[in-house]
Design a protein around this motif. Structure first.
Motif, short mmCIF file in Angstrom:
data_model
loop_
_atom_site.label_atom_id
_atom_site.label_comp_id
_atom_site.label_asym_id
_atom_site.label_seq_id
_atom_site.Cartn_x
_atom_site.Cartn_y
_atom_site.Cartn_z
N HIS A 43 60.43 43.51 34.12
CA HIS A 43 59.35 43.26 33.13
C HIS A 43 58.14 42.53 33.76
O HIS A 43 56.85 42.63 33.55
CB HIS A 43 59.90 42.35 32.17
N TYR A 44 58.58 41.50 34.56
CA TYR A 44 57.55 40.57 35.01
C TYR A 44 56.85 41.40 36.27
O TYR A 44 55.69 40.96 36.38
CB TYR A 44 58.15 39.36 35.66
N TRP A 45 57.47 42.26 37.03
CA TRP A 45 56.90 42.86 38.13
C TRP A 45 55.80 43.87 37.39
O TRP A 45 54.72 44.04 37.94
CB TRP A 45 57.95 43.88 38.93
N SER A 46 56.11 44.30 36.27
CA SER A 46 55.17 45.09 35.55
C SER A 46 53.98 44.47 35.19
O SER A 46 52.91 44.89 35.34
CB SER A 46 55.61 46.00 34.32
N LEU A 47 54.20 43.19 34.88
CA LEU A 47 52.94 42.59 34.31
C LEU A 47 52.17 41.87 35.42
O LEU A 47 51.01 41.71 35.63
CB LEU A 47 53.53 41.00 33.58
N VAL A 48 52.82 41.64 36.75
CA VAL A 48 52.15 41.50 37.92
C VAL A 48 51.26 42.51 38.29
O VAL A 48 49.91 42.24 38.70
CB VAL A 48 53.09 41.21 39.13
N GLY A 49 51.56 43.77 38.10
CA GLY A 49 50.52 44.81 38.32
C GLY A 49 49.54 44.92 37.23
O GLY A 49 48.34 45.12 37.69
N LEU A 50 49.96 44.82 36.12
CA LEU A 50 48.90 44.71 35.20
C LEU A 50 47.80 43.81 35.24
O LEU A 50 46.50 43.98 35.46
CB LEU A 50 49.53 44.68 33.71
N PHE A 51 48.26 42.48 35.29
CA PHE A 51 47.46 41.56 35.30
C PHE A 51 46.71 41.26 36.67
O PHE A 51 45.40 40.67 36.67
CB PHE A 51 47.81 39.90 34.97
N GLY A 52 47.24 41.88 37.94
CA GLY A 52 46.47 41.73 39.05
C GLY A 52 45.43 42.89 38.95
O GLY A 52 44.53 42.56 39.39
N ALA A 53 45.79 43.79 38.47
CA ALA A 53 44.50 44.80 38.32
C ALA A 53 43.34 44.52 37.28
O ALA A 53 42.12 44.68 37.57
CB ALA A 53 45.01 46.45 37.60
N LEU A 54 43.75 43.80 36.31
CA LEU A 54 42.90 43.18 35.47
C LEU A 54 42.04 42.14 36.18
O LEU A 54 40.89 42.17 36.09
CB LEU A 54 43.40 42.62 34.20
N CYS A 55 42.69 41.13 36.87
CA CYS A 55 42.07 40.02 37.61
C CYS A 55 41.00 40.94 38.65
O CYS A 55 39.69 40.39 38.66
CB CYS A 55 43.03 39.48 38.31
N ALA A 56 41.29 41.79 39.40
CA ALA A 56 40.59 42.34 40.20
C ALA A 56 39.43 43.30 39.39
O ALA A 56 38.20 43.27 40.07
CB ALA A 56 41.22 43.60 40.99
N GLY A 57 39.56 43.84 38.48
CA GLY A 57 38.61 44.65 37.69
C GLY A 57 37.64 43.45 37.17
O GLY A 57 36.19 43.83 37.38
N PHE A 58 38.00 42.44 36.49
CA PHE A 58 36.99 41.56 36.23
C PHE A 58 36.41 40.76 37.38
O PHE A 58 35.05 40.39 37.20
CB PHE A 58 37.76 40.36 35.19
N ALA A 59 37.13 40.40 38.29
CA ALA A 59 36.33 39.84 39.57
C ALA A 59 35.19 40.74 40.12
O ALA A 59 34.21 40.27 40.38
CB ALA A 59 37.24 39.43 40.72
N TRP A 60 35.60 41.97 40.33
CA TRP A 60 34.78 42.99 40.61
C TRP A 60 33.33 43.09 39.71
O TRP A 60 32.25 42.96 39.93
CB TRP A 60 35.16 44.25 40.84
N ALA A 61 33.77 43.21 38.39
CA ALA A 61 32.65 43.11 37.34
C ALA A 61 31.78 41.90 37.39
O ALA A 61 30.43 41.83 37.08
CB ALA A 61 33.09 43.35 35.85
N SER A 62 32.27 40.64 37.97
CA SER A 62 31.38 39.47 37.72
C SER A 62 30.78 39.27 39.03
O SER A 62 30.08 38.38 39.05
CB SER A 62 32.45 38.12 37.49
N TRP A 63 30.96 39.94 40.30
CA TRP A 63 30.50 39.56 41.54
C TRP A 63 28.93 39.99 41.33
O TRP A 63 28.49 40.86 40.87
CB TRP A 63 31.28 40.53 42.27
N GLY A 64 28.23 39.00 41.65
CA GLY A 64 27.04 39.30 41.80
C GLY A 64 26.27 39.00 40.11
O GLY A 64 25.02 39.30 40.07
#
Length: 133
Positions: A74-95
């Motif tokens: 369960h927690y490994w699936s959450l790592v993947g989910l929130f890791g992808a969300l973090c990367a997406g929002f970081a990319w969207a906020s860049w610049g």
């Protein structure tokens, strides 16, 4: 009006949760109808039906059975989910491309990263605890 496009995401999450709960209700109701039929005949229902009613059957809700809350999977699936969300929002906020330079998406990325880190710690602890025990 276009300033509130992001509200679609929580609304979609609420709609999905409601849909899932409704489907679960229908499944439980159908199982109770089967148990009621056995009770009307004076028979004991098969163990598989009672297990399915309790959510322990391997065939019924197997994805929920495989990734049960509190397990390392369960927690490994959450790592993947929130890791992808973090990367997406970081990319969207860049610049400041998508949030107009307010930094709001950076804060969301930070929160998603924190939840990802928390999930990673829980997954590793449960993984290590599971191998010892």
């Amino acid at each position: 009006m276009m300033d509130y496009w992001w509200i679609l995401f929580p609304m979609a999450a609420f709609a999905f949760a409601g849909w899932t709960q409704w489907l679960n209700y229908r499944r439980q109701k159908a199982l109770l109808d089967v148990v009621r039929t056995y009770a009307d005949k004076g028979q004991e229902p098969p163990r598989e039906i009672l297990d399915a009613l309790a959510g322990n059957a391997p065939g019924v809700g197997s994805t929920r059975q495989e990734v049960r809350q509190g397990t390392a999977a369960h927690y490994w699936s959450l790592v993947g989910l929130f890791g992808a969300l973090c990367a997406g929002f970081a990319w969207a906020s860049w610049g400041g491309r998508l949030d107009g330079g307010t930094g709001a998406l950076s804060i969301v990325a930070l929160v998603m990263g924190a939840v990802c880190l928390w999930s990673l710690i829980c997954a590793v602890v449960l993984q290590v605890r599971g191998k010892r025990g």
